[in-house]
Structures are given as C-alpha cells and as structure tokens.
Write a protein that holds these residues in place. Sequence first.
Motif, PDB file in Angstrom:
ATOM      1  N   MET A 179       0.854  -1.190   0.000  1.00  0.00           N
ATOM      2  CA  MET A 179       0.000   0.000   0.000  1.00  0.00           C
ATOM      3  C   MET A 179       0.888   1.238   0.000  1.00  0.00           C
ATOM      4  N   PRO A 180       0.947   1.971  -1.104  1.00  0.00           N
ATOM      5  CA  PRO A 180       1.813   3.157  -1.163  1.00  0.00           C
ATOM      6  C   PRO A 180       1.478   4.143  -0.060  1.00  0.00           C
ATOM      7  N   ARG A 181       2.491   4.720   0.553  1.00  0.00           N
ATOM      8  CA  ARG A 181       2.285   5.659   1.653  1.00  0.00           C
ATOM      9  C   ARG A 181       1.408   6.822   1.216  1.00  0.00           C
ATOM     10  N   ARG A 182       1.553   7.240  -0.033  1.00  0.00           N
ATOM     11  CA  ARG A 182       0.810   8.414  -0.485  1.00  0.00           C
ATOM     12  C   ARG A 182      -0.697   8.182  -0.525  1.00  0.00           C
ATOM     13  N   THR A 183      -1.140   6.909  -0.510  1.00  0.00           N
ATOM     14  CA  THR A 183      -2.567   6.622  -0.590  1.00  0.00           C
ATOM     15  C   THR A 183      -3.163   6.273   0.765  1.00  0.00           C
ATOM     16  N   ALA A 184      -2.351   6.261   1.807  1.00  0.00           N
ATOM     17  CA  ALA A 184      -2.822   5.815   3.119  1.00  0.00           C
ATOM     18  C   ALA A 184      -3.084   6.998   4.036  1.00  0.00           C
ATOM     19  N   HIS A 185      -3.843   6.732   5.092  1.00  0.00           N
ATOM     20  CA  HIS A 185      -4.098   7.728   6.127  1.00  0.00           C
ATOM     21  C   HIS A 185      -3.263   7.414   7.360  1.00  0.00           C
ATOM     22  N   ALA A 186      -2.653   8.437   7.919  1.00  0.00           N
ATOM     23  CA  ALA A 186      -1.995   8.295   9.214  1.00  0.00           C
ATOM     24  C   ALA A 186      -3.030   8.573  10.288  1.00  0.00           C
ATOM     25  N   PRO A 187      -3.186   7.700  11.287  1.00  0.00           N
ATOM     26  CA  PRO A 187      -4.196   7.924  12.332  1.00  0.00           C
ATOM     27  C   PRO A 187      -3.793   9.057  13.261  1.00  0.00           C
ATOM     28  N   ILE A 188      -4.659  10.043  13.396  1.00  0.00           N
ATOM     29  CA  ILE A 188      -4.416  11.179  14.288  1.00  0.00           C
ATOM     30  C   ILE A 188      -5.258  11.024  15.559  1.00  0.00           C
ATOM     31  N   ILE A 189      -6.551  10.769  15.414  1.00  0.00           N
ATOM     32  CA  ILE A 189      -7.455  10.505  16.530  1.00  0.00           C
ATOM     33  C   ILE A 189      -8.340   9.329  16.150  1.00  0.00           C
ATOM     34  N   GLY A 190      -8.471   8.362  17.048  1.00  0.00           N
ATOM     35  CA  GLY A 190      -9.352   7.218  16.798  1.00  0.00           C
ATOM     36  C   GLY A 190     -10.405   7.103  17.892  1.00  0.00           C
ATOM     37  N   ILE A 191     -11.630   6.780  17.499  1.00  0.00           N
ATOM     38  CA  ILE A 191     -12.721   6.593  18.461  1.00  0.00           C
ATOM     39  C   ILE A 191     -13.275   5.184  18.319  1.00  0.00           C
ATOM     40  N   ASP A 192     -13.222   4.433  19.380  1.00  0.00           N
ATOM     41  CA  ASP A 192     -13.732   3.068  19.424  1.00  0.00           C
ATOM     42  C   ASP A 192     -15.254   3.116  19.537  1.00  0.00           C
ATOM     43  N   ILE A 193     -15.954   2.522  18.567  1.00  0.00           N
ATOM     44  CA  ILE A 193     -17.406   2.536  18.603  1.00  0.00           C
ATOM     45  C   ILE A 193     -17.970   1.132  18.849  1.00  0.00           C
ATOM     46  N   TRP A 194     -17.118   0.206  19.280  1.00  0.00           N
ATOM     47  CA  TRP A 194     -17.615  -1.087  19.745  1.00  0.00           C
ATOM     48  C   TRP A 194     -18.446  -0.859  21.011  1.00  0.00           C
ATOM     49  N   GLU A 195     -19.454  -1.669  21.228  1.00  0.00           N
ATOM     50  CA  GLU A 195     -20.322  -1.463  22.388  1.00  0.00           C
ATOM     51  C   GLU A 195     -19.562  -1.556  23.713  1.00  0.00           C
ATOM     52  N   HIS A 196     -18.513  -2.373  23.757  1.00  0.00           N
ATOM     53  CA  HIS A 196     -17.787  -2.512  25.026  1.00  0.00           C
ATOM     54  C   HIS A 196     -17.113  -1.204  25.439  1.00  0.00           C
TER      55      HIS A 196
END
Length: 231
Positions: A179-196
């Motif tokens: 996966m070329p780096r130029r096409t990917a997203h770097a995670p800045i903020i993640g929110i877990d939406i699993w019920e747990h």
Amino acid sequence: MFAIARSAVRSRASAARFSLTATAASIHTLPKLDYAYDALEPHISGEIMQLHHTKHHQTYVNGLNAAEEAYAKTETPKERIKLQAALKFNGGGHINHSLFWKNLAPTNAGGGALEAGPLKEAIDRDFGSFDKLKEKMNATTAAIQGSGWGWLGYNNATKKLEIVTTANQDPLLTGLTGMPRRTAHAPIIGIDIWEHAFYLQYKNVKPDYLKAIWNVVNFKEAEKRLVEATQ
C-alpha cells in the motif's frame, strides 16, 4: 495479503506513535495506561475502562500471541492462509487499542484542550472549525453499522485531515506492505465505537458517548502524530 497483515501487526505501528510491546520471541503484552481507570470520569467510567483494558484488549493480545505461535508451527501455505483472519483481527485490536489509550487523557492533564498549534490550524483549514470537525466526525462514526472505529486521519495524497471509518478491528496505518504511503491515512485521533467502549454507561445512545469523549481526547498526542505524519 498475508504480508500486509503481518506488516500491520509488527512493523508499522510506529506511524501511530506507539509500538507493539513484544519480547524477542514476539510475545505481545498488554500496555500499561498512563492514568488510573477512573481518571476519565465522568466522561468514561472507571468500570468501562477497567473492563475495556483488562478484558477486551487482553483478549486481542492473547489471540494475537496464539495466532503467531500457530503460524510459526505451520508448514504449509494453506495452513498459514487460514491464520490471516486471526492475525488481522487480533493484531488490529491490539494496534487500535494501544493507540486508543494514548488517545485519551484526564481533563486535569490536558484532556479535551485543543490549543493553538499545527493541529488546530489543520482542523480550521480542513473543516472550518473544531466544532464542525466534531459534528461531522460524530455523525460519521455514529453511522457505522455494527462495530468499528471512527478516525481523524491525515491523507498524504491530499495533504489534508480527513474523516475515515474502519470496520471491526481493521487498523488505520500508513505504509503497509503493498500500500503506497501516499494513498494511506496516518491515524491522528481514533474513536472506538464497539459497544464494550460505551454501553455500560451510555447504553445504546451512541451520540452521548461520542459527544462526551471529546472532553478527554489527548490533543497533544494527536498533534505529535500529525507532525510526524507531515514530515
């Protein structure tokens, strides 16, 4: 495909400013939190945090170790292919949660405070304002069907912050093999939406959970990720 899953688990976690904790024998362990379980109250209860960390995240760690051990013992490509799903799911769960804990901070330690700097400038540029970002990201994340994650990611192709979702425990990582780096997203903020992540406190009212979590987002950590992604 297998190379992608293995790379996501072992070699690209640095893009999210954390590393998988492993010994030389590749035994992954549950990372320690930088705060007490009840430190995020009233926004996230101590009971949720303890269960989320010691039960759910620990399950992903155990599953990842078991899958890697089984892979090391397999002798045929067919057997190894069968392990790809377990490696992806448990490896993604370990990566995502390790990022998530760093993603949070108590309010008395700066949680919820977006200060002037590169991150705020990028948010204002790409979304118009912080309030508009929250509104759009909450709506997008709440719309996830089933379990998954809502992300604020940096797109290396557009040079902008973008809102992305992933299903189940699929990670959002830059530079995966194939996966070329130029096409990917770097995670800045993640929110877990699993019920747990919210059900014990917020029941089925996802919007209340999504509104509350911004009070404990570690924006200093998010800004570090953005600066690293843009270098």
